[in-house]
Enzyme design. Structure first.
Site, PDB file in Angstrom:
ATOM      1  CG  ASN A 154      12.451 -49.645   7.439  1.00  0.00           C
ATOM      2  OD1 ASN A 154      13.496 -49.038   7.191  1.00  0.00           O
ATOM      3  ND2 ASN A 154      11.439 -49.064   8.056  1.00  0.00           N
ATOM      4  CD  GLN A 182      12.891 -54.814   7.405  1.00  0.00           C
ATOM      5  OE1 GLN A 182      12.488 -55.861   6.880  1.00  0.00           O
ATOM      6  NE2 GLN A 182      12.217 -54.214   8.375  1.00  0.00           N
ATOM      7  CG  HIS A 204      10.847 -58.375  16.055  1.00  0.00           C
ATOM      8  ND1 HIS A 204       9.979 -57.700  15.226  1.00  0.00           N
ATOM      9  CD2 HIS A 204      11.705 -57.450  16.534  1.00  0.00           C
ATOM     10  CE1 HIS A 204      10.299 -56.411  15.236  1.00  0.00           C
ATOM     11  NE2 HIS A 204      11.348 -56.235  16.011  1.00  0.00           N
ATOM     12  CB  CYS A 327       0.072 -42.634  12.925  1.00  0.00           C
ATOM     13  SG  CYS A 327      -0.307 -43.424  11.365  1.00  0.00           S
TER      14      CYS A 327
HETATM   15  N1  PMP Z   1      16.230 -51.101  11.774  1.00  0.00           N
HETATM   16  C1  PMP Z   1      15.400 -51.454  10.780  1.00  0.00           C
HETATM   17  C2  PMP Z   1      15.841 -51.311   9.355  1.00  0.00           C
HETATM   18  C3  PMP Z   1      14.132 -51.961  11.078  1.00  0.00           C
HETATM   19  O1  PMP Z   1      13.299 -52.305  10.093  1.00  0.00           O
HETATM   20  C4  PMP Z   1      13.747 -52.093  12.448  1.00  0.00           C
HETATM   21  C5  PMP Z   1      12.394 -52.631  12.834  1.00  0.00           C
HETATM   22  N2  PMP Z   1      11.315 -51.952  12.252  1.00  0.00           N
HETATM   23  C6  PMP Z   1      14.655 -51.706  13.444  1.00  0.00           C
HETATM   24  C7  PMP Z   1      15.885 -51.227  13.052  1.00  0.00           C
HETATM   25  C8  PMP Z   1      14.310 -51.812  14.897  1.00  0.00           C
HETATM   26  O2  PMP Z   1      14.403 -53.133  15.319  1.00  0.00           O
HETATM   27  P1  PMP Z   1      13.967 -53.613  16.787  1.00  0.00           P
HETATM   28  O3  PMP Z   1      12.479 -53.699  16.757  1.00  0.00           O
HETATM   29  O4  PMP Z   1      14.604 -54.928  16.993  1.00  0.00           O
HETATM   30  O5  PMP Z   1      14.480 -52.606  17.757  1.00  0.00           O
END
Ligand code: PMP
Length: 392
Positions: A154, A182, A204, A327
């Protein structure tokens, strides 16, 4: 405002909002109820499930809807450990990459303190998974309950070698879980063809609603439930989030229609941003510049300028991006991903991620480049003139 933080979340698409409103107005009943309103909700759920499954390349029965990827990741890990315990207790070790999402690494750390052996596969300076180390750590694999590696990171957007990991997991007979959060909506996915056993996704990240996602569970892989109840074929209890699932389906339909065109455009725009930053600010370092990355994710640092300073300046000028650094009340913590790539603590607090989305325009990228030069250039000059200024 120019929004370049799509890896954090994406704005819901209009058709997503429409379908969610429709689900709440027309199919608000409990899908488990046998009366007619319940059956209306049940039909909506079945239709939405089929659409999400079609987009992911899996069967409807392989989809377990969850509250998002965090829950899906927990279900994969805790389910695999529970399965390992029930199968004679031999498979009790977790092997995952050192750059997994903090939610997954946090779970692994907690399990480790409770006695679960955990091994982390390192990455190289480009953020690519070290496959030799993976092979070594898996060993004969007889004790491995789960191999878990994300599809794309990510922070850096670096893609992980899923086909090779499938072969490794098959060779030792352990389950492979891929956190594909991702990947979904950015590159084409085909669960059936992938050979992966378990796959986490979240709505989302592809212009769907928050609070809904899924764990895709390959037929024949029996993952015990985290939440007891009859829903989701006894794999995830709790009344189904019908509006969320309807919105997820609408997001999948929309993504399927434009995925190829979006991919080409995002790749080109990402390249314009990356090249433009290098030209305007020679102190810029691009993470994973030699690796295969997600289209539209450009993670950089500007010299060793703290990301908070850079992001503050950018936002005041109208561009929002993000840092991988966490943070906390005690200040900024360095990004675990950049540390794993061999960066110093100072450098790992300097990472700035620009993540583009399907509505990002070329004009926005040009404007971002201008803003970056004016907002960050002077900071870099000060840093060069007074090396200690950055400590202030
Ligand atoms: N895994 C990865 C690689 C993500 O980028 C994210 C979201 N930042 C998540 C898990 C968590 O997803 P969620 O908000 O649906 O719990």
């Amino acid at each position: 405002m120019i929004y370049l933080d799509h890896n954090a979340t994406t704005p819901p698409a209009p058709e997503v909002i429409d379908e969610m409103v429709d689900a709440m107005q027309r199919a608000w009943a409990n899908p488990s109820s046998t009366h007619e309103p319940g059956q209306t909700a049940r039909r909506l759920l079945a239709d939405a499930r089929a659409r999400v499954a079609s987009f992911l390349g899996c069967q409807s029965a392989e989809l377990v809807f969850t509250s998002g990827a965090t829950e899906a990741n927990h279900m994969a890990v805790l389910g695999a450990l529970a399965h390992g315990r029930s199968a004679g207790g031999v498979r009790r070790r977790l092997v995952m990459s050192a750059v997994e999402h903090p939610g997954l690494l946090g779970l692994a750390r907690r399990l480790e303190t409770e006695g679960t052996p955990v091994d982390l596969i390192p990455v190289d300076v480009q953020g690519r998974l070290d496959l030799d180390a993976a092979r070594r750590l898996i060993g004969d694999g007889r004790d491995v309950a789960l191999l878990s590696v994300m599809g794309a990171n990510n922070e850096t957007g670096v893609l992980m070698p899923i086909a090779e990991l499938v072969a490794m997991a098959r060779a030792v007979g352990c389950w492979l879980h891929v956190d594909a959060t991702q990947l979904v909506g950015k590159v084409a996915l085909d669960f059936a063809l992938s050979g992966v056993d378990l796959m986490s996704v979240s709505a989302h990240k592809l212009h769907g609603p928050k609070g809904i996602g899924a764990l895709v569970v390959r037929k024949g892989v029996a993952v015990p439930a985290l939440l007891s109840g009859r829903q989701e074929r006894h794999r995830r209890g709790g009344t189904e989030n019908t509006p969320g699932i309807a919105g997820f389906a609408a997001a999948c339909d929309r993504a399927a229609r434009t995925l190829d065109a979006d991919l080409t455009r995002l790749r080109a725009l990402g390249q314009v941003l990356e090249n433009g930053l290098r030209l305007r600010l020679p102190e810029v370092q691009v993470y994973g510049d030699e690796a295969v990355r997600l289209p539209g994710t450009v993670c950089v640092r500007f010299g060793e300028l703290d990301s908070e300073r850079v992001l503050g300046r950018l936002e005041r000028a109208g561009v929002v991006a993000s840092s991988g650094a966490a943070c906390t009340a005690s200040g900024t913590q360095p990004s675990h991903v950049l540390l794993a790539m061999g960066e110093s603590a100072l450098q790992a607090k300097a990472g700035v991620r620009f993540s583009l989305g399907r509505d990002t325009t070329l004009a926005e990228i040009h404007r971002t480049l201008d803003i970056a030069r004016h907002a960050i250039g002077p900071l870099l000059q000060t840093e060069a003139d007074q090396p200690l200024a950055r400590a202030a």
